[in-house]
Scaffold this motif. Sequence first.
Motif, PDB file in Angstrom:
ATOM      1  N   GLU A  26       1.144  -1.304   0.029  1.00 32.18           N
ATOM      2  CA  GLU A  26      -0.075   0.920  -0.239  1.00 32.18           C
ATOM      3  C   GLU A  26       1.029   1.159   0.090  1.00 32.18           C
ATOM      4  OE1 GLU A  26      -2.337  -0.237   3.640  1.00 32.18           O
ATOM      5  OE2 GLU A  26      -3.913  -2.566   2.358  1.00 32.18           O
ATOM      6  N   ALA A  27       2.353   1.316  -0.007  1.00 36.91           N
ATOM      7  CA  ALA A  27       3.186   2.117   0.555  1.00 36.91           C
ATOM      8  C   ALA A  27       3.056   3.026  -1.166  1.00 36.91           C
ATOM      9  CB  ALA A  27       4.397   2.224   1.093  1.00 36.91           C
ATOM     10  N   GLN A  28       3.670   3.998  -0.930  1.00 42.60           N
ATOM     11  CA  GLN A  28       4.461   4.908  -2.547  1.00 42.60           C
ATOM     12  C   GLN A  28       5.412   4.634  -2.403  1.00 42.60           C
ATOM     13  OE1 GLN A  28       1.621   5.224  -0.586  1.00 42.60           O
ATOM     14  NE2 GLN A  28      -0.174   6.789  -1.360  1.00 42.60           N
ATOM     15  N   VAL A  29       6.091   4.799  -1.532  1.00 42.06           N
ATOM     16  CA  VAL A  29       7.445   5.250  -1.090  1.00 42.06           C
ATOM     17  C   VAL A  29       7.459   3.967  -0.675  1.00 42.06           C
ATOM     18  CG1 VAL A  29       9.125   6.075  -0.270  1.00 42.06           C
ATOM     19  CG2 VAL A  29       7.297   7.428  -1.487  1.00 42.06           C
ATOM     20  N   CYS A  30       9.492   3.066  -0.734  1.00 38.47           N
ATOM     21  CA  CYS A  30       9.559   2.313   0.137  1.00 38.47           C
ATOM     22  C   CYS A  30      11.687   2.629   0.352  1.00 38.47           C
ATOM     23  CB  CYS A  30       9.901   0.561  -0.425  1.00 38.47           C
ATOM     24  SG  CYS A  30       9.948  -0.625   0.437  1.00 38.47           S
ATOM     25  N   LEU A  31      11.781   2.242   1.295  1.00 40.93           N
ATOM     26  CA  LEU A  31      13.445   2.367   1.845  1.00 40.93           C
ATOM     27  C   LEU A  31      13.797   0.910   2.875  1.00 40.93           C
ATOM     28  CD1 LEU A  31      12.427   5.214   2.087  1.00 40.93           C
ATOM     29  CD2 LEU A  31      13.973   6.220   3.374  1.00 40.93           C
ATOM     30  N   TYR A  32      14.749   0.796   2.185  1.00 40.00           N
ATOM     31  CA  TYR A  32      15.245  -1.063   2.331  1.00 40.00           C
ATOM     32  C   TYR A  32      16.691  -0.680   2.244  1.00 40.00           C
ATOM     33  CZ  TYR A  32      16.175  -1.475  -2.617  1.00 40.00           C
ATOM     34  OH  TYR A  32      16.935  -1.697  -3.800  1.00 40.00           O
ATOM     35  N   ALA A  33      17.198  -1.605   3.752  1.00 38.13           N
ATOM     36  CA  ALA A  33      19.095  -1.433   3.286  1.00 38.13           C
ATOM     37  C   ALA A  33      18.983  -2.712   2.195  1.00 38.13           C
ATOM     38  CB  ALA A  33      18.990  -2.066   4.958  1.00 38.13           C
ATOM     39  N   GLY A  34      19.509  -2.872   1.126  1.00 44.81           N
ATOM     40  CA  GLY A  34      19.869  -3.285   0.212  1.00 44.81           C
ATOM     41  C   GLY A  34      20.596  -4.861   0.377  1.00 44.81           C
ATOM     42  N   ALA A  35      22.225  -4.563   1.537  1.00 41.97           N
ATOM     43  CA  ALA A  35      22.270  -5.607   1.414  1.00 41.97           C
ATOM     44  C   ALA A  35      21.475  -6.631   2.510  1.00 41.97           C
ATOM     45  CB  ALA A  35      24.213  -4.722   2.599  1.00 41.97           C
ATOM     46  N   LEU A  36      20.843  -6.007   3.339  1.00 44.02           N
ATOM     47  CA  LEU A  36      20.314  -6.861   4.609  1.00 44.02           C
ATOM     48  C   LEU A  36      18.953  -7.467   4.121  1.00 44.02           C
ATOM     49  CD1 LEU A  36      20.929  -5.192   7.360  1.00 44.02           C
ATOM     50  CD2 LEU A  36      22.285  -7.158   6.464  1.00 44.02           C
ATOM     51  N   ALA A  77       7.286   2.525   2.693  1.00 44.90           N
ATOM     52  CA  ALA A  77       7.583   1.430   3.733  1.00 44.90           C
ATOM     53  C   ALA A  77       8.898   1.651   4.425  1.00 44.90           C
ATOM     54  CB  ALA A  77       6.833  -0.126   3.033  1.00 44.90           C
ATOM     55  N   ARG A  78       9.169   1.347   5.087  1.00 47.20           N
ATOM     56  CA  ARG A  78      10.800   1.736   6.211  1.00 47.20           C
ATOM     57  C   ARG A  78      10.982   0.673   6.353  1.00 47.20           C
ATOM     58  NH1 ARG A  78      15.173   1.622   5.884  1.00 47.20           N
ATOM     59  NH2 ARG A  78      16.981   3.059   7.015  1.00 47.20           N
ATOM     60  N   LEU A  79      11.799  -1.192   5.724  1.00 47.47           N
ATOM     61  CA  LEU A  79      11.923  -2.579   5.927  1.00 47.47           C
ATOM     62  C   LEU A  79      13.436  -1.782   6.711  1.00 47.47           C
ATOM     63  CD1 LEU A  79      11.626  -3.500   2.543  1.00 47.47           C
ATOM     64  CD2 LEU A  79       9.776  -3.215   4.306  1.00 47.47           C
ATOM     65  N   HIS A  80      13.114  -2.976   7.607  1.00 47.80           N
ATOM     66  CA  HIS A  80      14.097  -3.289   8.260  1.00 47.80           C
ATOM     67  C   HIS A  80      14.398  -4.810   8.466  1.00 47.80           C
ATOM     68  CE1 HIS A  80      16.058   1.130  10.427  1.00 47.80           C
ATOM     69  NE2 HIS A  80      14.603   1.202   9.706  1.00 47.80           N
ATOM     70  N   SER A  81      15.897  -4.572   8.446  1.00 49.16           N
ATOM     71  CA  SER A  81      16.085  -6.510   8.242  1.00 49.16           C
ATOM     72  C   SER A  81      15.680  -7.099  10.032  1.00 49.16           C
ATOM     73  CB  SER A  81      17.231  -6.692   8.667  1.00 49.16           C
ATOM     74  OG  SER A  81      18.357  -6.694   9.120  1.00 49.16           O
ATOM     75  N   GLY A  82      15.727  -8.317   9.981  1.00 51.31           N
ATOM     76  CA  GLY A  82      15.278  -9.188  11.181  1.00 51.31           C
ATOM     77  C   GLY A  82      14.290  -7.929  12.491  1.00 51.31           C
ATOM     78  N   ASP A  83      13.949  -7.796  12.755  1.00 50.02           N
ATOM     79  CA  ASP A  83      12.344  -6.888  13.863  1.00 50.02           C
ATOM     80  C   ASP A  83      13.492  -5.706  14.814  1.00 50.02           C
ATOM     81  OD1 ASP A  83       9.868  -7.156  15.661  1.00 50.02           O
ATOM     82  OD2 ASP A  83      11.328  -6.263  17.277  1.00 50.02           O
ATOM     83  N   PRO A  84      12.768  -4.369  14.145  1.00 48.37           N
ATOM     84  CA  PRO A  84      13.266  -3.336  14.048  1.00 48.37           C
ATOM     85  C   PRO A  84      13.000  -2.870  15.937  1.00 48.37           C
ATOM     86  CG  PRO A  84      10.990  -3.285  13.798  1.00 48.37           C
ATOM     87  CD  PRO A  84      11.649  -4.516  13.406  1.00 48.37           C
TER      88      PRO A  84
END
Length: 246
Positions: A26-36, A77-84
């Motif tokens: 549903e998010a128009q923007v997604c930030l993610y850590a590509g390495a993880l 959507a601000r994605l963090h690896s594991g649990d934030p």
Amino acid sequence: MTVHFIGAGPGAADLITVRGRDLIAEAQVCLYAGALVPVELLAYCPPDARKVDTAELTLDEIIAELVQAHENGHDVARLHSGDPSVFSAMAEQMRRLDALNVPYDVTPGVPAFAAAAASLNRELTVPEVAQTVILTRLQGRATAMPPGEDLTTLGASRATIVLHLAVDKIAQVVAELAPNYGEQCPAAVVAWASRENEIILRGTLADIAAQVQEAGIRRTAIIVVGKVLAAEGFTDSHLYSAARER
């Protein structure tokens, strides 16, 4: 508009929560850590979503992306690896967003230590063996450890101890834990937990460092030390006991 901090899980794309998956969709923007963060999760983004790999961005640059999305009225959507909730650097982002009056919420994810325990087929709390789990790391180039949180002090409890961000200093881990736990205490290392290239090493404090060196593991690994890793013949939990009150 809301910034959704989402636990993306330990590595396997299908270990994200249903809520997290739906928020991405549903998010128009997604930030993610590509390495993880598994790249497969980006397939859930809307076709026209802005996708930003934060691996090489500074905190200021990340906040600028969040603020711009806020000004445009877009969910993020601000994605963090594991649990934030652990070792995610989420707190410093939330502090900045609070100051800027940008709304946010948090969706938990499967933490790396839970994925490692699953790969080891072990419960980290076993009746009358260990009922405490310590999650920690080592002092390194990153921020300093608070006073009293060194491994010698924490290890005095002899609780199950789980280390993140420390496999490159496995010899130091062994040296600091062995006096309290003993060299024959069970130890394990799980690298890339839940992924296809997962590596599992089992041993004791006496030999685990050599195994890590031989396997060439330098990052993205969890270290587990404690008697629970070899617990046998322990007392059954009272949870399912026929003697408990009903």
